[in-house]
Write a protein that holds these residues in place. Sequence first.
Motif, PDB file in Angstrom:
ATOM      1  N   SER A   4      51.954  93.228  29.946  1.00 25.34           N
ATOM      2  CA  SER A   4      52.513  94.865  29.910  1.00 25.34           C
ATOM      3  C   SER A   4      51.855  95.532  28.841  1.00 25.34           C
ATOM      4  CB  SER A   4      53.906  94.643  29.782  1.00 25.34           C
ATOM      5  OG  SER A   4      54.378  94.346  28.384  1.00 25.34           O
ATOM      6  N   GLU A  30      55.871 102.767  30.633  1.00 27.53           N
ATOM      7  CA  GLU A  30      55.158 101.764  29.649  1.00 27.53           C
ATOM      8  C   GLU A  30      56.040 101.579  28.610  1.00 27.53           C
ATOM      9  OE1 GLU A  30      52.497 100.634  30.730  1.00 27.53           O
ATOM     10  OE2 GLU A  30      52.518 101.944  32.109  1.00 27.53           O
ATOM     11  N   LEU A  49      66.864 102.841  22.721  1.00 28.06           N
ATOM     12  CA  LEU A  49      66.430 104.076  22.104  1.00 28.06           C
ATOM     13  C   LEU A  49      67.256 105.411  22.880  1.00 28.06           C
ATOM     14  CD1 LEU A  49      62.541 103.815  22.658  1.00 28.06           C
ATOM     15  CD2 LEU A  49      63.996 103.199  20.806  1.00 28.06           C
ATOM     16  N   TYR A  56      64.731 110.761  14.137  1.00 23.69           N
ATOM     17  CA  TYR A  56      64.567 109.742  13.667  1.00 23.69           C
ATOM     18  C   TYR A  56      63.555 108.765  14.425  1.00 23.69           C
ATOM     19  CZ  TYR A  56      65.356 104.425  13.242  1.00 23.69           C
ATOM     20  OH  TYR A  56      65.001 103.189  13.107  1.00 23.69           O
ATOM     21  N   GLN A  60      60.060 107.226  13.345  1.00 27.24           N
ATOM     22  CA  GLN A  60      59.660 105.879  13.500  1.00 27.24           C
ATOM     23  C   GLN A  60      58.298 105.693  14.315  1.00 27.24           C
ATOM     24  OE1 GLN A  60      61.518 103.759  11.674  1.00 27.24           O
ATOM     25  NE2 GLN A  60      62.491 105.709  11.503  1.00 27.24           N
ATOM     26  N   HIS A  71      54.787  96.772  12.670  1.00 26.34           N
ATOM     27  CA  HIS A  71      55.141  95.914  13.986  1.00 26.34           C
ATOM     28  C   HIS A  71      54.016  95.989  14.747  1.00 26.34           C
ATOM     29  CE1 HIS A  71      57.268  94.983  17.475  1.00 26.34           C
ATOM     30  NE2 HIS A  71      58.199  94.253  16.652  1.00 26.34           N
TER      31      HIS A  71
END
Length: 99
Positions: A4, A30, A49, A56, A60, A71
Amino acid sequence: MIRSVAGALALLALCCMAVPAGARPVSVGECAACHGEDGIARDVEVPHLAGQNERYLYNQMLAFRSGKRPHKEMRVMSRQMTNEEMAALAAYYAALPPR
Ligand code: HEC
């Protein structure tokens, strides 16, 4: 998972002109693989989300791209996004009903 992400990268490379405000950004397809079509994640490792604060969400995504918020997957995703796309995605998810 790997597939993915690879698919996401391929598609993001193709798409990604500025998206008109309020419209469903192309790249949402996606994000949906992990964050759910409706912004509600099915995996416990992935945050919802939908209904999250727009500012915010935008911050992020910037933080993932800069590496300030480390991440691996989101770094890869955010690297493909312009600030305009991030803003469009943040607005889109913020407007969805929370769980
Ligand atoms: C391969 C899976 C995957 C894909 C695809 C993906 N995400 Fe994520 N996303 C995650 C994970 C996992 C996290 C949690 C990161 C952490 O633990 O810090 C996350 C976190 C986020 C956050 C922070 C949410 C919070 O509550 O702090 C935002 C915003 C976000 N993703 C937006 C997106 C957008 C927009 C897309 C599509 C362009 C996308 N993601 C695609 C897996 C993914």
